[in-house]
Scaffold this motif. Structure first.
Motif, PDB file in Angstrom:
ATOM      1  N   LEU A  38      28.593  50.051  35.768  1.00  0.00           N
ATOM      2  CA  LEU A  38      30.268  48.933  37.411  1.00  0.00           C
ATOM      3  C   LEU A  38      29.957  47.558  37.412  1.00  0.00           C
ATOM      4  O   LEU A  38      31.007  47.346  38.204  1.00  0.00           O
ATOM      5  CB  LEU A  38      30.477  50.623  38.469  1.00  0.00           C
ATOM      6  N   ASN A  40      28.228  44.917  36.616  1.00  0.00           N
ATOM      7  CA  ASN A  40      27.978  43.407  35.799  1.00  0.00           C
ATOM      8  C   ASN A  40      29.417  42.501  36.243  1.00  0.00           C
ATOM      9  O   ASN A  40      30.321  43.265  36.637  1.00  0.00           O
ATOM     10  CB  ASN A  40      28.371  44.201  34.685  1.00  0.00           C
ATOM     11  N   ARG A  42      32.382  40.503  36.118  1.00  0.00           N
ATOM     12  CA  ARG A  42      33.269  39.662  35.808  1.00  0.00           C
ATOM     13  C   ARG A  42      33.273  38.278  35.573  1.00  0.00           C
ATOM     14  O   ARG A  42      34.155  37.703  36.307  1.00  0.00           O
ATOM     15  CB  ARG A  42      34.715  40.584  35.729  1.00  0.00           C
ATOM     16  N   LYS A 166      38.537  49.852  35.351  1.00  0.00           N
ATOM     17  CA  LYS A 166      37.569  49.460  34.330  1.00  0.00           C
ATOM     18  C   LYS A 166      37.417  51.166  35.243  1.00  0.00           C
ATOM     19  O   LYS A 166      35.888  51.512  33.053  1.00  0.00           O
ATOM     20  CB  LYS A 166      36.862  48.720  35.248  1.00  0.00           C
ATOM     21  N   LEU A 170      34.996  53.658  31.921  1.00  0.00           N
ATOM     22  CA  LEU A 170      33.891  53.691  32.127  1.00  0.00           C
ATOM     23  C   LEU A 170      33.751  55.805  32.048  1.00  0.00           C
ATOM     24  O   LEU A 170      32.916  55.860  30.767  1.00  0.00           O
ATOM     25  CB  LEU A 170      32.876  53.033  32.474  1.00  0.00           C
ATOM     26  N   TYR A 237      43.439  46.041  29.819  1.00  0.00           N
ATOM     27  CA  TYR A 237      42.350  45.695  30.741  1.00  0.00           C
ATOM     28  C   TYR A 237      41.484  43.937  30.423  1.00  0.00           C
ATOM     29  O   TYR A 237      41.527  43.301  30.888  1.00  0.00           O
ATOM     30  CB  TYR A 237      41.311  46.604  30.383  1.00  0.00           C
ATOM     31  N   THR A 238      40.971  44.084  28.692  1.00  0.00           N
ATOM     32  CA  THR A 238      40.955  42.627  28.304  1.00  0.00           C
ATOM     33  C   THR A 238      41.841  41.692  28.472  1.00  0.00           C
ATOM     34  O   THR A 238      41.494  40.294  28.976  1.00  0.00           O
ATOM     35  CB  THR A 238      39.720  42.732  27.162  1.00  0.00           C
ATOM     36  N   ASP A 243      38.127  39.292  31.217  1.00  0.00           N
ATOM     37  CA  ASP A 243      36.715  39.953  30.621  1.00  0.00           C
ATOM     38  C   ASP A 243      36.477  40.492  29.349  1.00  0.00           C
ATOM     39  O   ASP A 243      36.785  41.648  29.468  1.00  0.00           O
ATOM     40  CB  ASP A 243      37.104  41.083  31.561  1.00  0.00           C
ATOM     41  N   SER A 245      32.779  41.835  28.257  1.00  0.00           N
ATOM     42  CA  SER A 245      32.473  42.392  28.568  1.00  0.00           C
ATOM     43  C   SER A 245      32.231  43.242  28.133  1.00  0.00           C
ATOM     44  O   SER A 245      31.717  44.090  27.551  1.00  0.00           O
ATOM     45  CB  SER A 245      31.804  41.679  30.000  1.00  0.00           C
ATOM     46  N   LEU A 246      33.690  43.788  29.137  1.00  0.00           N
ATOM     47  CA  LEU A 246      33.571  45.641  28.989  1.00  0.00           C
ATOM     48  C   LEU A 246      33.791  45.990  27.300  1.00  0.00           C
ATOM     49  O   LEU A 246      33.229  46.974  27.354  1.00  0.00           O
ATOM     50  CB  LEU A 246      35.194  45.669  29.648  1.00  0.00           C
ATOM     51  N   LYS A 249      30.071  46.311  25.077  1.00  0.00           N
ATOM     52  CA  LYS A 249      29.636  46.795  25.804  1.00  0.00           C
ATOM     53  C   LYS A 249      28.954  48.009  24.338  1.00  0.00           C
ATOM     54  O   LYS A 249      30.014  48.375  23.835  1.00  0.00           O
ATOM     55  CB  LYS A 249      29.796  47.606  26.804  1.00  0.00           C
ATOM     56  N   CYS A 252      31.414  51.238  24.620  1.00  0.00           N
ATOM     57  CA  CYS A 252      32.605  50.991  23.969  1.00  0.00           C
ATOM     58  C   CYS A 252      32.666  51.484  23.048  1.00  0.00           C
ATOM     59  O   CYS A 252      33.909  51.407  22.396  1.00  0.00           O
ATOM     60  CB  CYS A 252      33.186  49.818  25.471  1.00  0.00           C
TER      61      CYS A 252
END
Length: 571
Positions: A38, A40, A42, A166, A170, A237-238, A243, A245-246, A249, A252
């Motif tokens: 959590l 990282n 953004r 986020k 997760l 969300y993206t 962001d 990066s989530l 991962k 994900c």
């Protein structure tokens, strides 16, 4: 009580321990510290954000899908939708400070109520409970439901508050990965929980998450829609934050692949649609939606398209991309061909011949014309059409289901002509589908002998109540999004004005009863969180149409519409 319960602890080093204990089946997060996931930073990259899902899929893979704009909006509206999502101008200041100016008194009340519903796990917000009604027993309304949290998540994203979204993505991802057993039967690895709750141990001052995969639900049905909503929310969300990066991962990527493995698996089915049981979606009680319900097919289509945008193009990802593209082409043809109903197609079904054989058969599902319900002839307007509730051998469920049709528009499962026809139907049948409190979850209600057979004499689903023709305020956000995409914002504005007359005064009920939606549902919870969040999302989206980009996908022109049945809208 089931004979055994699998309790899974995730230790500090990430290893998984499993042991058996008595009680209900549960999945608990133990001592696993996921703060590293959590914390990282953004990266906000506006150019990446704007082009994230607007680049041509044909550039990435020749046989893929390429999104294109099919909104029938003004030039300004199109520019707004394509722009990066930003905080709604409904507020001078963020609602975090509680000093913001709002355009309607209900907005302030709604934000206060939404924040009271927040659930924290180890001092971090992880979701919102289903309802905060202290006047009745909590039951499972004190849990965080995956499908219920989606409008809450969209509201927070639209207001620039992405932390809780986020965290939610997760936490549910960790719950997905564990072994699940219901009455000694193992569920598929990719199943997402229907809900979870936070349990606090005051002695040890320790918190755990307990997930429900259907083993505690009414009817013990696992949720099919949770995994789809998770993928759709990850894309929202993206899109909202920029962001990537989530989604990139490994956790994900693996989570998406597990969900896709379940729903893309090969079997005995000859249809590209997804076979489901009653109670597997928003209509989570027996309502005769078993088979191929429109809600699941539209969510399935939307999740597949979102996954195309989110999956990495590595060796594993490319394999899934190819499977997704093939399924999307087959699914879009099937839905547009066999689930679509307008005046022309209704007349064709009315004149069907039965017992047809071979590929030349017109009545491919051997539907008996005598099974056509009387109400559908009066309900079908000259201009307009909709996707019916279900199609399977010798069965066509002609009921209107709101979520499935709105999601068909947002995912572009519906062609532009079909999307316009759905809006025409809503306008033509306003009294039946909207009434005095938006919005009918399905129409019409089933009653008498049919109600006894289909619902099993369910006392909560009596006619014009709950899932059986009840009015659900949460659906106003889906209607608003569909209206904006089709260039009909005036329809959404009219529905929101209806909701504002009573919704806050009635303390945000879960649903309304009656043919016109005049009465608060007999068993409706007050301060239902998704009723609150649905209103906020609708208001913010109408105020700032660029928010539509979170939850809407443009049409792929490579998927040429093969069916022109919706041409009745030009009559």
């Amino acid at each position: 009580m089931s004979p055994t319960t699998a309790v899974v602890d995730v230790t500090q080093n990430g290893s998984v321990k499993s042991h058996e204990t008595a009680g209900n089946v549960c999945e608990a997060i133990g001592n696993y510290d996921i703060l590293k996931l959590l914390d990282n930073p953004r990266p906000i990259n506006i150019e990446r954000k704007r082009s994230f899902d607007e680049k041509s899929f044909s550039d990435q893979f020749p046989d893929g899908l390429s999104p294109h704009q099919h909104c029938r909006n003004t030039e300004n509206s199109l520019r707004a939708i394509d722009s990066p999502c930003r905080r709604s101008s409904l507020y001078t200041y963020t609602p975090r400070s509680h000093t913001y100016y709002d355009a309607h008194p209900m907005v302030s009340d709604a934000w206060d109520a939404l924040r009271r519903s927040l659930v924290h796990f180890r001092d971090q917000p992880v979701g919102t409970i289903a309802a905060l009604d202290h006047s009745v027993e909590g039951l499972n309304y004190d849990q965080v439901f995956v499908r219920d949290f989606v409008p809450s998540a969209l509201a927070f994203l639209m207001n620039g508050e992405d932390e809780v979204v986020k965290n939610f993505l997760l936490k549910t991802l960790l719950l997905q990965s564990w072994e699940k057993r219901v009455d000694q039967f193992k569920l598929g690895e990719g199943v997402m929980p229907a809900s979870f709750k936070v349990l606090h141990d005051p002695v040890r001052n320790f918190e755990t998450l307990i997930a429900d995969f259907g083993e505690s639900a009414i009817g013990r049905v696992a949720p099919v829609d949770s995994g789809f909503w998770w993928i759709i929310l990850l894309r929202a969300y993206t899109k909202s934050t920029g962001d990537t990066s989530l989604a990139e991962k490994p956790e994900c990527q693996r989570g998406m692949r597990l969900i896709l493995s379940l729903c893309l698996s090969e079997g005995f089915d000859t249809f590209p649609t997804l076979l489901c049981a009653d109670g597997c979606c928003m209509i989570d009680r027996r309502m005769g939606v078993y088979g191929y319900p429109i809600e699941i097919q539209a969510l399935f289509f939307m999740a597949l398209r979102c996954a195309l945008l989110l999956l990495k193009q590595d060796d594993v990802g490319k394999e899934f991309v190819e499977r997704i593209v093939d399924r999307l082409h087959a699914l879009s043809y099937h839905m547009r061909s066999y689930f679509w109903l307008d005046l022309k197609q209704l007349n064709n079904i009315y004149r069907y011949k039965t017992e047809e054989y071979s590929h030349t058969a017109v009545n491919k599902f051997n539907v008996m014309p005598d099974s056509l319900p009387d109400w559908v002839f009066d309900f079908m307007p000259t201009r307009g059409g909709y996707f019916i509730g279900n199609v399977s051998p010798a069965k066509m469920d002609f009921r209107w289901f709101c979520m499935g049709n709105c999601m068909a528009i947002l995912s572009s499962m519906a062609t532009p002509e079909q999307s316009a026809a759905i809006m025409d139907l809503i306008e033509s049948r306003w009294e039946e589908l909207v009434g005095e409190m938006p919005l009918k979850i399905c129409y019409p209600a089933i009653e008498s002998h049919e109600w006894r057979i289909v619902t099993g004499c369910d006392p909560k689903n009596t006619r014009w109540s709950y899932h059986n023709g009840g009015s659900w305020p949460v659906l106003v956000w889906l209607l608003t999004a569909a209206c904006i995409k089709t260039g009909r914002p005036q329809i959404a504005r009219r529905a929101i004005e209806l909701a504002e007359r009573r919704l806050s005064k009635d303390q945000w009920p879960e649903y309304y009863d009656g043919k016109m939606g005049r009465y608060i549902g007999k068993q409706a919870r007050k301060f239902q969180t998704w009723s609150i969040a649905g209103y906020l999302v609708a208001k913010m989206m109408l105020d700032d149409p660029s928010h539509l980009g979170m939850i809407s996908l443009e049409e792929d022109k490579q998927m040429k519409p093969l069916v022109k049945r919706s041409a009745s809208w030009t009559c």
